[in-house]
Design a protein around this motif. Structure first.
Motif, PDB file in Angstrom:
ATOM      1  N   LYS A 279       0.825  -1.211   0.000  1.00  0.00           N
ATOM      2  CA  LYS A 279       0.000   0.000   0.000  1.00  0.00           C
ATOM      3  C   LYS A 279       0.857   1.258   0.000  1.00  0.00           C
ATOM      4  CE  LYS A 279      -2.603   1.089   3.607  1.00  0.00           C
ATOM      5  NZ  LYS A 279      -3.736   1.194   4.542  1.00  0.00           N
TER       6      LYS A 279
ATOM      7  N   THR B 108       0.806   4.138  -2.887  1.00  0.00           N
ATOM      8  CA  THR B 108       0.576   5.546  -2.555  1.00  0.00           C
ATOM      9  C   THR B 108       1.693   6.420  -3.102  1.00  0.00           C
ATOM     10  OG1 THR B 108      -0.581   4.867  -0.547  1.00  0.00           O
ATOM     11  CG2 THR B 108       0.147   7.144  -0.659  1.00  0.00           C
TER      12      THR B 108
ATOM     13  N   ALA C 103      -4.084   8.857  -4.583  1.00  0.00           N
ATOM     14  CA  ALA C 103      -3.079   8.554  -3.558  1.00  0.00           C
ATOM     15  C   ALA C 103      -3.692   8.635  -2.167  1.00  0.00           C
ATOM     16  CB  ALA C 103      -1.900   9.523  -3.673  1.00  0.00           C
TER      17      ALA C 103
ATOM     18  N   GLY D 181      -4.005   5.461   0.294  1.00  0.00           N
ATOM     19  CA  GLY D 181      -3.348   5.523   1.588  1.00  0.00           C
ATOM     20  C   GLY D 181      -4.287   5.425   2.771  1.00  0.00           C
TER      21      GLY D 181
ATOM     22  N   LEU E  69       1.045  10.621   3.034  1.00  0.00           N
ATOM     23  CA  LEU E  69      -0.269  11.256   2.970  1.00  0.00           C
ATOM     24  C   LEU E  69      -0.182  12.748   3.255  1.00  0.00           C
ATOM     25  CD1 LEU E  69      -2.460   8.512   4.656  1.00  0.00           C
ATOM     26  CD2 LEU E  69      -2.406   9.148   2.250  1.00  0.00           C
TER      27      LEU E  69
ATOM     28  N   THR F  29       1.333  14.335   0.226  1.00  0.00           N
ATOM     29  CA  THR F  29       0.328  14.344  -0.829  1.00  0.00           C
ATOM     30  C   THR F  29      -0.644  15.502  -0.651  1.00  0.00           C
ATOM     31  OG1 THR F  29       0.475  11.947  -1.080  1.00  0.00           O
ATOM     32  CG2 THR F  29      -1.497  13.006  -1.945  1.00  0.00           C
TER      33      THR F  29
END
Length: 137
Positions: free
Chosen positions: A8, A12, A75, A79, A108, A111
């Motif tokens: 994962k 991401t 993404a 995530g 994250l 992002t």
């Protein structure tokens, strides 16, 4: 033989870095993902067609920018998916369990920062080009 385990965090990261080109789709679904291939092939054509209608260089980049913004959203979705759901969807036969760690949280946050900057910058530049013809830059 166990199937390959889809990480994962890697998905991401690929969506953050190359989500506009569908790199995360190719990682998750393989190199023959038809929708991903159609998207990658259509980006240059769309940019040229949009540029033919509105002859400003920003309009040629606009399809790619919109695609990357969609990649940033993807993404975040990847995530924030719980590990159990992730394993049920992408790793049903791998024999391993996913364990998210602090790297995913950091991805994250990055992002969100990058997505906000790109989205606000795109909206500001589009407004400038539409209303002033690009007088401010």
């Amino acid at each position: 033989m166990a199937a390959a385990h889809k990480n994962k965090t890697v998905a991401t990261l690929l969506a953050l870095v190359g989500g506009g080109l569908g790199l995360h789709r190719f990682y998750l679904r393989g190199a023959v993902d038809r929708l991903g291939l159609m998207h990658v092939c259509s980006l240059p054509i769309t940019g040229i067609l949009v540029y033919a209608v509105k002859p400003h260089p920003f309009y040629m980049m606009l399809p790619l920018l919109v695609s990357f913004i969609a990649g940033f959203v993807e993404a975040l979705v990847i995530g924030l998916t719980p590990d159990e759901k992730w394993d049920a969807k992408h790793n049903p036969h791998s024999g391993r369990q996913s364990q998210s760690n602090w790297v995913l949280v950091l991805l994250l946050v990055v992002t969100m920062l990058v997505a906000a900057i790109v989205l606000i910058g795109t909206m500001a530049r589009l407004t400038d080009v539409l209303y002033t013809g690009g007088a401010y830059g």
